[in-house]
Scaffold this motif. Sequence first.
Motif, PDB file in Angstrom:
ATOM      1  N   ASP A 369       0.831  -1.199   0.000  1.00  0.00           N
ATOM      2  CA  ASP A 369       0.000   0.000   0.000  1.00  0.00           C
ATOM      3  C   ASP A 369       0.875   1.263   0.000  1.00  0.00           C
ATOM      4  OD1 ASP A 369      -2.265  -1.525   0.070  1.00  0.00           O
ATOM      5  OD2 ASP A 369      -2.554  -1.359   2.247  1.00  0.00           O
ATOM      6  N   GLU A 370       0.348   2.324  -0.628  1.00  0.00           N
ATOM      7  CA  GLU A 370       1.109   3.561  -0.739  1.00  0.00           C
ATOM      8  C   GLU A 370       1.451   4.140   0.630  1.00  0.00           C
ATOM      9  OE1 GLU A 370       2.533   4.991  -3.323  1.00  0.00           O
ATOM     10  OE2 GLU A 370       1.851   3.268  -4.510  1.00  0.00           O
ATOM     11  N   GLU A 371       0.518   4.057   1.572  1.00  0.00           N
ATOM     12  CA  GLU A 371       0.787   4.585   2.909  1.00  0.00           C
ATOM     13  C   GLU A 371       1.927   3.840   3.581  1.00  0.00           C
ATOM     14  OE1 GLU A 371      -2.686   4.706   5.324  1.00  0.00           O
ATOM     15  OE2 GLU A 371      -3.749   6.162   4.062  1.00  0.00           O
ATOM     16  N   VAL A 372       1.988   2.544   3.373  1.00  0.00           N
ATOM     17  CA  VAL A 372       3.075   1.747   3.956  1.00  0.00           C
ATOM     18  C   VAL A 372       4.394   2.097   3.280  1.00  0.00           C
ATOM     19  CG1 VAL A 372       3.939  -0.601   4.330  1.00  0.00           C
ATOM     20  CG2 VAL A 372       1.493  -0.110   4.579  1.00  0.00           C
ATOM     21  N   LYS A 373       4.365   2.247   1.948  1.00  0.00           N
ATOM     22  CA  LYS A 373       5.580   2.666   1.230  1.00  0.00           C
ATOM     23  C   LYS A 373       6.118   3.981   1.785  1.00  0.00           C
ATOM     24  CE  LYS A 373       4.276   0.838  -3.323  1.00  0.00           C
ATOM     25  NZ  LYS A 373       3.974   1.266  -4.706  1.00  0.00           N
ATOM     26  N   GLN A 374       5.219   4.957   1.946  1.00  0.00           N
ATOM     27  CA  GLN A 374       5.638   6.264   2.441  1.00  0.00           C
ATOM     28  C   GLN A 374       6.218   6.159   3.852  1.00  0.00           C
ATOM     29  OE1 GLN A 374       5.572   9.270   0.648  1.00  0.00           O
ATOM     30  NE2 GLN A 374       6.854   9.901   2.375  1.00  0.00           N
ATOM     31  N   ASP A 375       5.569   5.361   4.702  1.00  0.00           N
ATOM     32  CA  ASP A 375       6.073   5.177   6.065  1.00  0.00           C
ATOM     33  C   ASP A 375       7.453   4.544   6.046  1.00  0.00           C
ATOM     34  OD1 ASP A 375       5.699   4.894   9.086  1.00  0.00           O
ATOM     35  OD2 ASP A 375       5.986   2.795   8.489  1.00  0.00           O
ATOM     36  N   ARG A 376       7.652   3.544   5.209  1.00  0.00           N
ATOM     37  CA  ARG A 376       8.967   2.891   5.141  1.00  0.00           C
ATOM     38  C   ARG A 376      10.018   3.824   4.553  1.00  0.00           C
ATOM     39  NH1 ARG A 376       6.939  -3.249   3.334  1.00  0.00           N
ATOM     40  NH2 ARG A 376       5.953  -3.686   5.356  1.00  0.00           N
ATOM     41  N   TRP A 377       9.608   4.608   3.555  1.00  0.00           N
ATOM     42  CA  TRP A 377      10.555   5.594   2.993  1.00  0.00           C
ATOM     43  C   TRP A 377      10.980   6.582   4.070  1.00  0.00           C
ATOM     44  CZ3 TRP A 377      11.068  10.832   2.257  1.00  0.00           C
ATOM     45  CH2 TRP A 377      12.009  11.244   1.325  1.00  0.00           C
ATOM     46  N   ASN A 378      10.018   7.056   4.854  1.00  0.00           N
ATOM     47  CA  ASN A 378      10.344   8.003   5.924  1.00  0.00           C
ATOM     48  C   ASN A 378      11.293   7.383   6.933  1.00  0.00           C
ATOM     49  OD1 ASN A 378       8.627   9.901   4.774  1.00  0.00           O
ATOM     50  ND2 ASN A 378       6.901   9.406   6.106  1.00  0.00           N
ATOM     51  N   ARG A 379      11.033   6.153   7.330  1.00  0.00           N
ATOM     52  CA  ARG A 379      11.876   5.487   8.318  1.00  0.00           C
ATOM     53  C   ARG A 379      13.262   5.192   7.748  1.00  0.00           C
ATOM     54  NH1 ARG A 379       7.933   0.732   9.307  1.00  0.00           N
ATOM     55  NH2 ARG A 379       9.656  -0.193  10.519  1.00  0.00           N
ATOM     56  N   PHE A 380      13.303   4.797   6.480  1.00  0.00           N
ATOM     57  CA  PHE A 380      14.597   4.532   5.847  1.00  0.00           C
ATOM     58  C   PHE A 380      15.433   5.805   5.789  1.00  0.00           C
ATOM     59  CE2 PHE A 380      17.505   4.379   2.317  1.00  0.00           C
ATOM     60  CZ  PHE A 380      18.076   3.113   2.408  1.00  0.00           C
ATOM     61  N   MET A 381      14.811   6.907   5.335  1.00  0.00           N
ATOM     62  CA  MET A 381      15.559   8.151   5.214  1.00  0.00           C
ATOM     63  C   MET A 381      15.974   8.695   6.584  1.00  0.00           C
ATOM     64  SD  MET A 381      16.074   8.500   2.073  1.00  0.00           S
ATOM     65  CE  MET A 381      16.949  10.049   2.239  1.00  0.00           C
ATOM     66  N   GLU A 382      15.173   8.440   7.600  1.00  0.00           N
ATOM     67  CA  GLU A 382      15.555   8.836   8.960  1.00  0.00           C
ATOM     68  C   GLU A 382      16.819   8.090   9.390  1.00  0.00           C
ATOM     69  OE1 GLU A 382      13.612   8.994  13.478  1.00  0.00           O
ATOM     70  OE2 GLU A 382      12.457   8.234  11.783  1.00  0.00           O
ATOM     71  N   LYS A 383      16.869   6.789   9.064  1.00  0.00           N
ATOM     72  CA  LYS A 383      18.059   5.992   9.367  1.00  0.00           C
ATOM     73  C   LYS A 383      19.267   6.516   8.589  1.00  0.00           C
ATOM     74  CE  LYS A 383      18.386   2.457  11.203  1.00  0.00           C
ATOM     75  NZ  LYS A 383      18.822   2.103  12.571  1.00  0.00           N
ATOM     76  N   ALA A 384      19.075   6.730   7.278  1.00  0.00           N
ATOM     77  CA  ALA A 384      20.175   7.205   6.441  1.00  0.00           C
ATOM     78  C   ALA A 384      20.658   8.569   6.887  1.00  0.00           C
ATOM     79  CB  ALA A 384      19.722   7.243   4.979  1.00  0.00           C
ATOM     80  N   GLN A 385      19.722   9.420   7.282  1.00  0.00           N
ATOM     81  CA  GLN A 385      20.081  10.762   7.736  1.00  0.00           C
ATOM     82  C   GLN A 385      20.911  10.702   9.014  1.00  0.00           C
ATOM     83  OE1 GLN A 385      16.950  13.823   7.783  1.00  0.00           O
ATOM     84  NE2 GLN A 385      17.531  14.246   9.899  1.00  0.00           N
ATOM     85  N   ALA A 386      20.524   9.828   9.935  1.00  0.00           N
ATOM     86  CA  ALA A 386      21.274   9.708  11.191  1.00  0.00           C
ATOM     87  C   ALA A 386      22.702   9.228  10.930  1.00  0.00           C
ATOM     88  CB  ALA A 386      20.557   8.755  12.131  1.00  0.00           C
ATOM     89  N   ILE A 387      22.845   8.261  10.004  1.00  0.00           N
ATOM     90  CA  ILE A 387      24.184   7.774   9.658  1.00  0.00           C
ATOM     91  C   ILE A 387      25.000   8.891   9.024  1.00  0.00           C
ATOM     92  CG2 ILE A 387      25.461   6.183   8.174  1.00  0.00           C
ATOM     93  CD1 ILE A 387      23.132   4.186   8.562  1.00  0.00           C
ATOM     94  N   SER A 388      24.378   9.616   8.081  1.00  0.00           N
ATOM     95  CA  SER A 388      25.067  10.717   7.419  1.00  0.00           C
ATOM     96  C   SER A 388      25.505  11.781   8.420  1.00  0.00           C
ATOM     97  CB  SER A 388      24.158  11.343   6.354  1.00  0.00           C
ATOM     98  OG  SER A 388      24.735  12.491   5.794  1.00  0.00           O
TER      99      SER A 388
END
Length: 460
Positions: A369-388
């Motif tokens: 579902d699109e809502e799940v995709k968006q939630d996972r994208w947000n969580r992924f980018m939050e992880k990537a941002q913290a590493i960066s």
Amino acid sequence: MSTNPPNLRPDLAPRAHFDAKPRDGQPTIGMVSLGCPKALVDSERILTRLRAEGYAISPDYSGASAVIVNTCGFLDSAKAESLEAIGEALRENGKVIVTGCLGAEPDYITGVHPKVLAVTGPHQYEQVLDAVHGAVPPAPDPFVDLLPATGVSLTPRHFSYLKISEGCNHACKFCIIPDMRGRLTSRPQAAVLREAEKLVEAGVKELLVISQDTSAYGTDWKDREEKAPILSLTRALGELGAADDLWVRLHYVYPYPHVRELIPLMADSGSAVLPYLDIPFQHGHPDVLKRMARPAASAKVLDEIAAWRADCPDITLRSTFIVGYPGETEAEFQYLLDWMDEAQLDRVGCFKYENVDGARSNALDGHVDEEVKQDRWNRFMEKAQAISEAKLAAKVGTVQQVIVDDIDEDGIATCRTKADAPEIDGNLFIDEGTEGLSVGDLVTVEVDEAGEYDLWGLRR
């Protein structure tokens, strides 16, 4: 000061630069170049051929006798963007020729925009020229229409893309690029090096090596003398200039075993090859990778990353990922986040999965579902941002060589370190002491501040 936005599509090329002015009476062509750097190189080749025939290049619709739109067909959202660009060119100019990846589907384009003059597919240069000749006859003046030795460039003068091959032999289920651009076809090494030498002689400070699959370069040659010709090509490119005067950056490298042999070149302080690898991992979970029809040994990839860093501690690793791929479970997504914790990649971009007309992944079960995709994208980018953010914070106090991309009216210089490719990675800003700096300069700075994606520094 604003920082590098984390949500740009990671497949986009830098904005095209136009700086030439036409002579009186010279026919002019406009170019809208969409999509990736490989498409931008195609645009440069088309405009170089047209420039050699006496056409001038217009930076706007009103000054163009006709407009070429070089389209992208990578994602459905990219197709929509291409159709919108074609419509805008028709409204603003009226004479429009379409080429590029979406041009492989001419009925799709003419069904929406029947008034386009012609539609050609990717790298069909002769057909584009024929269409331009029909719309705007050439009127060359051999006494004044001089072609630059390096051809027409759509990037700033201090960096340039160097395309070494076309096409791809992979069969990833989410991708239709091999259908549009064909199987791998590598340029002769002598031709690549000749182009690179001309660019360096013209003052280019950074060569960005691109293809669909850079590490497979030359493997389509049946009579090749070496198993992995990318090694000798990279070695030769690294010898074109001193490490402090020229940067060579590798993009779109698949993690084949022979990639490990590139790492010593990156660790060599005398080589122009940067300690930078752009590798499209796409996911970390082996089952998702299998459904994608990509190499599924994610644990071995972590071992390779560790080996690369052991041989070249300063290496920067950049990658792109897809979240919400059909069938992706919450457990598989969490595995990806944990994989990211282990991999500690320096630069990361992310797509939310989209169906693409003709892709085999469309028929897979378990679309997310699109809502799940968006939630996972947000969580992924939050992880990537913290590493960066953590990795950049560790650079405070270090000394970095940077290349100057821009100096604004307030004297603030936008630069990049060796860890940053143009447009897709971060920046380093110098906000004082920039007197005497010029775009394209390679200078040394001490990093004194870090953000989530960008750095600030002082000239030394």
